[in-house]
Motif scaffolding. Structure first.
Motif: not given
Lengths: 284, 275
Positions: B251-268
């Motif tokens: 879970t932590g790895t995914v959050l980190l990767l999503l934050d690096r690629t899209l940015g958590l803000d932009r996921v939604i």
């Protein structure tokens, strides 16, 4: 075809092939299977029948469908009510760290293994867990079969709350804050702003969040399997039992087809209806 | 007037309190599970533990059925993601650049697996693969997982393709590149963050999948969640807590990767009124 269009359909071929082999053909097979009579011992089925469907109308089976829908309604309503304050804060806070923390938590839960989450709920609310006293609020003991229904409710809520909250954040952040400011500056109390302005504007988003969580609840399988202690069975579990325990494939297939129709009716039918009844933003 | 203001304040504070309660409801069980995974006692006892150890993690890594499940799950997730990313990106390239009457319908069809109950996909695939003679559990698991994650890779690729101007491809083609070259060398690299985010989601969804895997596994090929379910139904020993806690690393790895690629803000998405 317009100027920038690709020359060939070759680009869609792999995805289409995957869908046809992995989804369309199996579903056609399922529909056919559901119309075959059940022969004990798994002889090659011959002939056609609708008894597999007619059988499900009997009260003993209809009860499973009713129970599944009831859980779905209660849990989705709770998810919406409980998700709203959190989603509102994430959508409107000026502190970006808080917003990121809430989004991180919700997205993180979305990507956390459901079996792990359900085990966590079992050790928390179960007989030896620190919150085993929770059962007593309902006049039950943590070991009693009646508590299984509460546990399934807790498990489903844990499963759908992040999805509901994330959907609601999307809705709330698209409501124009100027409208609230205008109403407040004209002297409207907060509750009138909430009920008279925000609620109607957010209605399409609320409905779509409800429908998504409802569909997720009634098609869930793992939560009742692990937390239901055999007392709470959803339609999906009934299907699994028909297949694995008495090898009645045609009956299992009929249940599967009915579930498919039910979920599609909810996702596509009801949301189209909601779009028509509510003017304004699209619901999906 | 004062009373109304007081009522307003009460409403604001009670909704904040409710938000905190919801966060606790979501987080506390997982925290308790993590704490219990370090319990030194032999049995599932009262909380908190009285002594600490790593024995359940050792038990996890000493148990061949967990390790086999882990290997199957990893192989499956990698291959299903690969298939879904290639097929999904190609389909998204087509959908993003064409305007024909059935386009919206085609997109709906591609996103459909998202809304079909996974038990139904699992059971129908079990019957169908048996009917056409596919007996290998890994093959049918792979088909099932690739189908389930396909909507996510298509969605993610499509979202990142929308902003790329078609004139870039036209320029490349007019300079002598083949259309295929133009797509591979210009469009795909520009859309790479979206494609990568889709791949991350596909990998995790496949790794976490339960219902389809339960139908399509056989006793020799079981994914980690299927092994976990079998163990949980047998008893509630704390090795499961250790395995569950280990899932949080993912879970932590995914959050980190999503934050690096899209940015958590932009996921939604940021919403249209946030500046």
């Amino acid at each position: 075809m317009t100027a920038g269009a690709p020359r060939s359909w070759g680009l869609v071929a792999p995805a289409l092939l995957l869908l046809v082999v992995g989804l369309v053909c199996p579903l056609v097979y399922l529909a056919r299977e559901s119309l075959h009579p059940f022969v004990d011992g798994r002889a090659l089925p011959t002939g056609w029948t609708v008894t597999n469907y007619a059988e499900l109308l009997r009260p003993a089976y209809a009860f499973y469908f009713f129970d599944t829908l009831r859980f779905g309604l209660v849990v989705s309503a709770l998810a919406l009510a409980l998700g709203t304050p959190l989603a509102w804060i994430a959508a409107r806070t000026a502190r970006s760290a808080l917003r990121r923390a809430i989004l991180g938590l919700l997205i993180g839960l979305l990507f956390t293994n459901l079996v792990a989450r359900l085990y966590a709920i079992l050790v928390t609310y179960g007989t030896t867990g620190p919150f085993s006293g929770f059962a007593r609020l309902f006049g039950l003991s943590a070991a009693s079969p009646g508590f299984a229904a509460i546990l399934v409710g807790i498990g489903l809520l844990h499963f759908v709350l992040p999805v509901a909250a994330l959907t609601l954040i999307g809705t709330f952040q698209n409501l124009n804050p100027r409208l609230e400011e205008a109403a407040s500056s004209l002297g409207a109390p907060r509750w009138r702003v909430a009920l008279g302005i925000l609620l109607p504007l957010a209605a399409p988003g609320l409905i779509s969040a409800f429908l998504i969580t409802f569909a997720m609840c009634i098609s869930n399988f793992v939560v009742p399997l692990l937390l239901g202690r055999g007392v709470v069975l959803f339609t999906t579990n009934l299907m699994y039992v028909r297949i694995t325990e008495i090898a009645n494939y045609p009956s299992g297939a009929a249940i599967g087809i009915i579930m498919l129709v039910l979920v599609f009716a909810i996702v596509y039918g009801l949301s189209a209806l909601a779009r028509r009844l509510l003017p304004g933003e699209a619901t999906s | 007037m004062r009373l109304a203001l007081l009522a307003d304040d009460a409403a604001v504070w009670s909704s904040r309190l409710l938000a905190v309660a919801v966060v606790l409801f979501l987080v506390v069980p997982i925290a308790i599970c993590v704490v219990l995974s370090f319990d030194a006692r032999d049995y599932l006892g009262g909380f908190p533990p009285t002594a600490w150890s790593l024995r359940w993690y050792r038990a996890f890594f000493d148990n061949p059925s967990y390790l086999d499940g882990l290997v199957v799950s990893l192989k499956l997730a990698v291959l299903a993601t690969l298939i879904a990313v290639i097929a999904g990106t190609a389909a998204a390239l087509f959908l993003a650049r064409s305007r024909f009457p059935g386009r919206a319908a085609l997109e709906t069809v591609f996103l459909m697996p998202k809304f079909i109950p996974t038990v139904v996909i699992g059971f129908s695939l079990l019957g169908f693969t048996a009917a056409v003679g596919i007996r290998d559990a890994f093959t049918r698991l792979l088909i099932g997982h690739a189908v389930i994650v396909l909507p996510f890779t298509i969605r993610a690729a499509l979202a990142s393709l929308v902003g790329i101007r078609p004139s870039l491809v036209e320029a490349a083609v007019s300079l002598g590149a083949s259309e295929r070259r133009a797509l591979l060398d210009i469009v795909v690299p520009l859309a790479r963050t979206g494609i990568a985010a889709g791949a991350v989601m596909a990998f995790v969804l496949s790794f976490d999948e339960v219902a389809v895997s339960l139908f399509l596994s056989d006793p020799f090929t079981q994914t980690l969640p299927v092994v976990l379910i079998a163990e949980m139904r047998a008893n509630l020993n704390l090795t499961i807590a250790a395995v569950s806690a280990s899932f949080l690393v993912l879970t932590g790895t995914v959050l980190l990767l999503l934050d690096r690629t899209l940015g958590l803000d932009r996921v939604i998405g940021q919403g249209i009124y946030r500046t």
